[in-house]
Motif scaffolding. Structure first.
Motif, PDB file in Angstrom:
ATOM      1  N   GLN A 100       0.837  -1.194   0.000  1.00 47.67           N
ATOM      2  CA  GLN A 100       0.000   0.000   0.000  1.00 47.67           C
ATOM      3  C   GLN A 100       0.871   1.243   0.000  1.00 47.67           C
ATOM      4  O   GLN A 100       2.073   1.189   0.303  1.00 47.67           O
ATOM      5  CB  GLN A 100      -0.910   0.013   1.232  1.00 47.67           C
ATOM      6  CG  GLN A 100      -1.813  -1.193   1.331  1.00 47.67           C
ATOM      7  CD  GLN A 100      -2.489  -1.291   2.675  1.00 47.67           C
ATOM      8  OE1 GLN A 100      -2.166  -0.556   3.592  1.00 47.67           O
ATOM      9  NE2 GLN A 100      -3.429  -2.206   2.799  1.00 47.67           N
ATOM     10  N   ARG A 215     -11.505  -1.762   2.555  1.00 49.29           N
ATOM     11  CA  ARG A 215     -10.728  -1.475   1.346  1.00 49.29           C
ATOM     12  C   ARG A 215     -11.296  -2.206   0.133  1.00 49.29           C
ATOM     13  O   ARG A 215     -11.265  -1.681  -0.988  1.00 49.29           O
ATOM     14  CB  ARG A 215      -9.270  -1.863   1.577  1.00 49.29           C
ATOM     15  CG  ARG A 215      -8.557  -0.902   2.520  1.00 49.29           C
ATOM     16  CD  ARG A 215      -7.180  -1.375   2.868  1.00 49.29           C
ATOM     17  NE  ARG A 215      -6.510  -0.402   3.732  1.00 49.29           N
ATOM     18  CZ  ARG A 215      -5.458  -0.665   4.490  1.00 49.29           C
ATOM     19  NH1 ARG A 215      -4.945  -1.885   4.489  1.00 49.29           N
ATOM     20  NH2 ARG A 215      -4.913   0.271   5.246  1.00 49.29           N
ATOM     21  N   ALA A 216     -11.806  -3.410   0.338  1.00 48.78           N
ATOM     22  CA  ALA A 216     -12.436  -4.123  -0.779  1.00 48.78           C
ATOM     23  C   ALA A 216     -13.688  -3.393  -1.246  1.00 48.78           C
ATOM     24  O   ALA A 216     -13.938  -3.268  -2.454  1.00 48.78           O
ATOM     25  CB  ALA A 216     -12.775  -5.553  -0.352  1.00 48.78           C
ATOM     26  N   GLN A 218     -14.139  -0.211  -0.972  1.00 44.21           N
ATOM     27  CA  GLN A 218     -13.643   0.984  -1.662  1.00 44.21           C
ATOM     28  C   GLN A 218     -13.269   0.665  -3.103  1.00 44.21           C
ATOM     29  O   GLN A 218     -13.621   1.394  -4.031  1.00 44.21           O
ATOM     30  CB  GLN A 218     -12.434   1.529  -0.909  1.00 44.21           C
ATOM     31  CG  GLN A 218     -11.661   2.602  -1.654  1.00 44.21           C
ATOM     32  CD  GLN A 218     -10.322   2.884  -0.996  1.00 44.21           C
ATOM     33  OE1 GLN A 218     -10.177   2.772   0.210  1.00 44.21           O
ATOM     34  NE2 GLN A 218      -9.338   3.233  -1.797  1.00 44.21           N
ATOM     35  N   ARG A 219     -12.559  -0.442  -3.309  1.00 47.24           N
ATOM     36  CA  ARG A 219     -12.165  -0.819  -4.674  1.00 47.24           C
ATOM     37  C   ARG A 219     -13.388  -1.116  -5.535  1.00 47.24           C
ATOM     38  O   ARG A 219     -13.442  -0.730  -6.712  1.00 47.24           O
ATOM     39  CB  ARG A 219     -11.229  -2.028  -4.635  1.00 47.24           C
ATOM     40  CG  ARG A 219      -9.855  -1.734  -4.073  1.00 47.24           C
ATOM     41  CD  ARG A 219      -8.918  -2.905  -4.320  1.00 47.24           C
ATOM     42  NE  ARG A 219      -9.368  -4.098  -3.628  1.00 47.24           N
ATOM     43  CZ  ARG A 219      -8.983  -4.449  -2.403  1.00 47.24           C
ATOM     44  NH1 ARG A 219      -8.162  -3.668  -1.726  1.00 47.24           N
ATOM     45  NH2 ARG A 219      -9.424  -5.561  -1.841  1.00 47.24           N
ATOM     46  N   ASP A 220     -14.379  -1.800  -4.959  1.00 48.34           N
ATOM     47  CA  ASP A 220     -15.589  -2.111  -5.726  1.00 48.34           C
ATOM     48  C   ASP A 220     -16.333  -0.834  -6.128  1.00 48.34           C
ATOM     49  O   ASP A 220     -16.802  -0.708  -7.265  1.00 48.34           O
ATOM     50  CB  ASP A 220     -16.509  -3.014  -4.903  1.00 48.34           C
ATOM     51  CG  ASP A 220     -15.892  -4.377  -4.645  1.00 48.34           C
ATOM     52  OD1 ASP A 220     -14.963  -4.745  -5.393  1.00 48.34           O
ATOM     53  OD2 ASP A 220     -16.326  -5.058  -3.698  1.00 48.34           O
ATOM     54  N   THR A 223     -14.344   0.994  -8.838  1.00 47.16           N
ATOM     55  CA  THR A 223     -14.432   0.264 -10.106  1.00 47.16           C
ATOM     56  C   THR A 223     -15.797   0.458 -10.755  1.00 47.16           C
ATOM     57  O   THR A 223     -15.898   0.717 -11.965  1.00 47.16           O
ATOM     58  CB  THR A 223     -14.162  -1.225  -9.872  1.00 47.16           C
ATOM     59  OG1 THR A 223     -12.866  -1.382  -9.297  1.00 47.16           O
ATOM     60  CG2 THR A 223     -14.236  -1.995 -11.189  1.00 47.16           C
ATOM     61  N   GLN A 324     -13.200  10.515  -6.069  1.00 47.61           N
ATOM     62  CA  GLN A 324     -13.491   9.881  -7.350  1.00 47.61           C
ATOM     63  C   GLN A 324     -14.816  10.370  -7.916  1.00 47.61           C
ATOM     64  O   GLN A 324     -14.950  10.594  -9.124  1.00 47.61           O
ATOM     65  CB  GLN A 324     -13.521   8.363  -7.179  1.00 47.61           C
ATOM     66  CG  GLN A 324     -13.797   7.586  -8.453  1.00 47.61           C
ATOM     67  CD  GLN A 324     -12.691   7.735  -9.470  1.00 47.61           C
ATOM     68  OE1 GLN A 324     -11.556   8.008  -9.122  1.00 47.61           O
ATOM     69  NE2 GLN A 324     -13.013   7.567 -10.736  1.00 47.61           N
TER      70      GLN A 324
END
Length: 500
Positions: A100, A215-216, A218-220, A223, A324
């Motif tokens: 990270q 964090r997962a 956040q990534r989803d 994306t 974002q």
């Protein structure tokens, strides 16, 4: 029926052994990985800079190879081949390490799977867990609390509280009567301390799972946003809400939010620190090893560190999602994705035929765009010919004069009249503006000309006398108006001296 149960159990076992935690413990070099990760990452050092981790793991690898641990008694290889950098990359791909960016540094962190594997290995290598009074009491108290929360009957709750109050009063009465506190033997207290450490060792993995779930998510979210083609307003409402309620968006986050309400109270943490100091002063702790005593003393810090890590992950996720959403540009995101895919394709084509000593020429400046033709002119705004002259008519002059009569001050005529007025006064330098205006012709004695005259004398350096002057002005339609203003005097010499 039996065959179905066996198949289901086998399918569940296959899925369990695909878990990165069991993969780490079941791997060929599991003892080396567990030892290196447990030494590199501690409760006081949860994040390690990438360069430091490579250097430390490389030194450990060289030390183990130099002391004869490279091969076992039967000739099997016990240590992996490759550099520390290669090993860390493999562990990142396996899901044991997280790479990270924190601030200006790139760091490694243990994943929740690695923390769980180290916990299992630590319990297996330490004292064996055993059934004890402390563990059974912990279980019974948890079941009792669950039953109390599940039973909505008021009378039952009152009866339990009344019984508890009676027991407490009986204990207080006994202490007042005897003055003796029941002591607990050292073996029992040691067993209770081991139970506390057993419960504490599960916290890092729980905190790590909460962080990774945030964090997962956040990534989803990021994306989905990059691939979204919905209206911007709808995207803003949905994703800003998810960013605001990020802690309530995952099962782990909901469980942590409930625990945070209990451990987030500063009084509870202060009481925990006080209780730990009391325990460590007791004589039974002498039977514990230095690592166990240090681990018992660090219970409070471990809880605070885990809470801070989760809250930092939540804040980072909210910031990333909000940023974002605000800067979301689908066209630009697709361009960036296409550019990155082109770069990766170029690397894949270049790497098989390249060598470590090959030099890559840097791009020192951007290439010029190959454009076939640029427009050199735009639509001509000017007409091809000048407009026709205005027709001369007899009433044009009167119309212009009438328009000018209703226009602004006639500065030239006012200045000429002022010069004539001051010249007629001879040696008298100072004059009154009201007298100048009163002696002017009616054409330049309009209300607006009074303002123009005051503007002119203001440039000469006028003085206010403190008295009131009254003048009569004549409008363009012949209507007369009287105006009162503060008396003003001026001098033509001031202007001449200023010009010199």
């Amino acid at each position: 029926m039996s065959d179905t149960r066996v198949e289901a159990a086998y399918a569940g076992a296959l899925a369990a052994f695909k878990n990165p935690m069991l993969d780490l413990l079941h791997g060929r070099f599991a003892p080396f990985v567990v030892a290196v990760l447990s030494v590199t990452f501690t409760s006081e050092r949860a994040a390690v800079p990438v360069a430091d981790a490579h250097a430390e793991i490389g030194d450990m690898l060289d030390q183990l190879r130099g002391t004869g641990y490279a091969e076992g008694e039967s000739g099997e290889v016990l240590l992996p081949v490759g550099s520390a950098r290669d090993l860390c990359r493999q562990w990142v791909r396996a899901g044991w390490l997280l790479r990270q960016i924190e601030g200006d540094d790139e760091v490694y962190r243990l994943s929740a799977h690695a923390v769980g594997a180290l916990e299992v290995a630590g319990r297996a290598s330490g004292s064996r867990s055993r059934v004890s009074e402390s563990r059974v009491r912990t279980l019974l108290e948890a079941v009792e609390r669950l039953a109390q929360d599940a039973d909505p009957d008021v009378l039952t709750r009152v009866a339990r509280l009344t019984e508890e109050i009676s027991q407490r009063r009986a204990e207080i009465a006994r202490l007042d009567r005897t003055g003796v506190v029941d002591t607990v033997d050292d073996d029992t207290m040691l067993e209770q301390a081991e139970n506390v450490l057993h419960l504490t060792r599960e916290l890092p993995a729980d905190f790590a799972r909460v962080v990774e779930s945030i964090r997962a998510m956040q990534r989803d979210v990021v994306t989905d946003l990059r691939q979204d083609v919905r209206p911007a307003g709808e995207v803003l409402r949905e994703y800003l809400q998810r960013g605001k309620d990020v802690m309530a968006s995952t099962p782990e986050g909901k469980a942590f939010a409930g625990a945070l309400r209990m451990i987030g109270d500063p009084r509870r943490l202060d009481d925990l620190a006080t209780n730990l100091r009391t325990v460590l002063r007791h004589r039974f702790t002498r039977a514990m090893g230095p690592p166990e005593r240090a681990e018992l003393a660090a219970v409070g810090r471990r809880i605070e560190s885990g809470v801070k890590e989760v809250l930092a992950a939540q804040q980072t996720a909210s910031h990333v999602i909000t940023t974002q959403v605000r800067t979301h540009d689908p066209a630009r995101d697709r361009q960036v994705d296409d550019l990155l895919r082109d770069v990766m394709a170029g690397f894949q084509a270049w790497m098989p035929d390249s060598r470590a000593s090959d030099v890559v020429d840097p791009l020192r400046r951007l290439p010029n765009a190959a454009l076939a033709h640029l427009r050199q002119s735009v639509s001509e705004l000017r007409p091809p010919e000048p407009p026709e002259p205005l027709a001369q008519r007899g009433d044009v002059t009167s119309a212009v004069d009438d328009t000018r009569a209703w226009g602004g001050p006639r500065y030239r005529e006012l200045e000429a009249h002022l010069e004539a007025y001051t010249a007629a006064r001879g040696s008298e330098d100072t004059f009154d503006v009201a007298d100048v205006f009163a002696t002017a012709p009616e054409e330049i004695r309009r209300p607006v000309d009074l303002l123009g005259l005051l503007e002119i004398v203001h440039r000469l350096g006028m003085d206010e006398t403190g008295e009131i002057s009254t003048v009569e002005a004549v409008r363009a339609d012949g209507v007369r108006r009287r105006f009162a203003f503060g008396a003003v005097t001026a001098s033509m010499r001031d202007d001449e001296d200023h010009d010199d």
